[in-house]
Design an enzyme around this catalytic site. Structure first.
Site, PDB file in Angstrom:
ATOM      1  N   HIS A 126       0.836  -1.202   0.000  1.00 52.63           N
ATOM      2  CA  HIS A 126       0.000   0.000   0.000  1.00 52.63           C
ATOM      3  C   HIS A 126       0.874   1.256   0.000  1.00 52.63           C
ATOM      4  O   HIS A 126       1.834   1.339   0.779  1.00 52.63           O
ATOM      5  CB  HIS A 126      -0.867  -0.039   1.263  1.00 52.63           C
ATOM      6  CG  HIS A 126      -1.929   0.995   1.345  1.00 52.63           C
ATOM      7  ND1 HIS A 126      -2.208   1.676   2.506  1.00 52.63           N
ATOM      8  CD2 HIS A 126      -2.787   1.467   0.415  1.00 52.63           C
ATOM      9  CE1 HIS A 126      -3.208   2.516   2.294  1.00 52.63           C
ATOM     10  NE2 HIS A 126      -3.582   2.412   1.029  1.00 52.63           N
ATOM     11  N   HIS A 133      -1.009  11.202  -1.486  1.00 48.53           N
ATOM     12  CA  HIS A 133      -2.341  10.736  -1.094  1.00 48.53           C
ATOM     13  C   HIS A 133      -3.296  11.876  -0.768  1.00 48.53           C
ATOM     14  O   HIS A 133      -4.431  11.908  -1.232  1.00 48.53           O
ATOM     15  CB  HIS A 133      -2.214   9.810   0.123  1.00 48.53           C
ATOM     16  CG  HIS A 133      -3.524   9.324   0.637  1.00 48.53           C
ATOM     17  ND1 HIS A 133      -4.302  10.047   1.529  1.00 48.53           N
ATOM     18  CD2 HIS A 133      -4.225   8.193   0.370  1.00 48.53           C
ATOM     19  CE1 HIS A 133      -5.409   9.381   1.792  1.00 48.53           C
ATOM     20  NE2 HIS A 133      -5.390   8.244   1.099  1.00 48.53           N
TER      21      HIS A 133
HETATM   22  O1  G3P Z   1      -6.352   1.633  -3.309  1.00 46.57           O
HETATM   23  C1  G3P Z   1      -6.619   1.174  -2.032  1.00 46.57           C
HETATM   24  C2  G3P Z   1      -6.452   2.236  -0.986  1.00 46.57           C
HETATM   25  O2  G3P Z   1      -5.252   2.917  -1.223  1.00 46.57           O
HETATM   26  C3  G3P Z   1      -7.599   3.186  -0.952  1.00 46.57           C
HETATM   27  O3  G3P Z   1      -7.529   4.071   0.100  1.00 46.57           O
HETATM   28  O4  G3P Z   1      -7.156   6.274   1.065  1.00 46.57           O
HETATM   29  O5  G3P Z   1      -5.329   4.599   1.131  1.00 46.57           O
HETATM   30  O6  G3P Z   1      -5.940   5.675  -1.019  1.00 46.57           O
HETATM   31  P1  G3P Z   1      -6.423   5.196   0.323  1.00 46.57           P
HETATM   32 MG    MG Z   2      -4.614   4.591  -2.384  1.00 54.90          MG
END
Ligand code: G3P
Ligand code: MG
Length: 247
Positions: free
Chosen positions: A16, A58
């Site tokens: 992630h 992000h």
């Molecule tokens: O793509 C999965 C996840 O990254 C979605 O949530 O807020 O971490 O971008 P976020």
């Molecule tokens: Mg994401």
């Protein structure tokens, strides 16, 4: 609508925000850590600057993950280029640059990492971000298997589809809505991406039956990851790649 599929096997674990929580999020340092731990794929978030250039970050604002201030969409490339995106996590990462999408794509290709590019439009920039990111993906991954492009914004997914019909798309949501199949269909999405705590077995079963891969985030516990994969989830997206990578 016809869906485009990815032509690489989706690994069971995806890092992630590049390197999960082992590096400053959405950075080149994160990609190097993910590759060193043996990960085969990474997810990261892409947003436009005020010059319309895609950067990997992000939040809509700079404060949490950089030494800058203000909104990304109001900030020029010249200012973004000078920001530190590492020191907020730890002083040992001081000097880590805020990466352009171009730099992240190049390092993914060099390290052999497949990518899940999350199109993350600032509010009001959904159509433009979908278009720009999709076009850049085609250019940056020329001659290589295309990444999977996902978004919470159906508008961004539709505009990505318009300019790059050959791009595989992922439909992102926290909890799959009751009409998730129709929504995936409407944008021609290949995969369903949702929170690991918000998915029911009935959704997994239907997705498995009709051949829709399911990716769940953010799964940082080994037992939880094993349980989701056993229940039929295709991949888990993890921050604690040191714990989850070997499931
Ligand atoms: O793509 C999965 C996840 O990254 C979605 O949530 O807020 O971490 O971008 P976020
Ligand atoms: Mg994401």
């Amino acid at each position: 609508m016809n869906r485009t599929i990815v032509d690489w096997p989706l690994p069971r674990v995806v890092a992630h925000r590049c390197g999960g929580s082992l590096a400053p999020e959405n950075t080149l340092a994160g990609l190097r850590i993910a590759a060193a731990l043996g990960l085969k794929a990474v997810e990261f978030d892409v947003m436009l600057s005020s010059d319309g250039t895609p950067w990997v970050i992000h939040d809509e604002t700079l404060e949490r993950t950089t030494n800058g201030t203000g909104r990304v969409c109001d900030t020029s490339d010249r200012v973004l280029r000078g920001l530190d995106a590492g020191v907020y996590q730890h002083r040992s990462f001081a000097g880590e640059p805020l990466p352009t999408f171009e730099a992240i794509a190049a390092l993914c290709r060099e390290l052999g990492l497949q990518a899940n590019v999350e199109i993350k439009p600032a509010t009001g920039f959904e159509t433009l971000t979908g278009e720009v990111v999709a076009r850049r993906i085609l250019a940056l991954w020329q001659g290589a298997p295309l990444p999977l492009a996902s978004s919470f914004s159906e508008v961004a997914l539709e505009s990505a589809r318009r300019v790059a019909p050959q791009l595989p798309l992922g439909y992102l949501c926290d909890r799959p809505p009751v009409d998730w199949q129709q929504r995936l269909d409407a944008v021609g999405a290949y995969s369903l991406h949702c929170s690991g705590t918000e998915i029911d077995d009935s959704v997994i079963k239907t997705a498995n039956e009709i051949g829709i891969p399911v990716l769940c985030w953010t799964v940082n516990d080994r037992c939880e990851a094993e349980d989701l994969l056993k229940r039929g989830v295709t991949s888990v997206i993890a921050d604690r790649i040191d714990i989850v990578a070997s499931v």
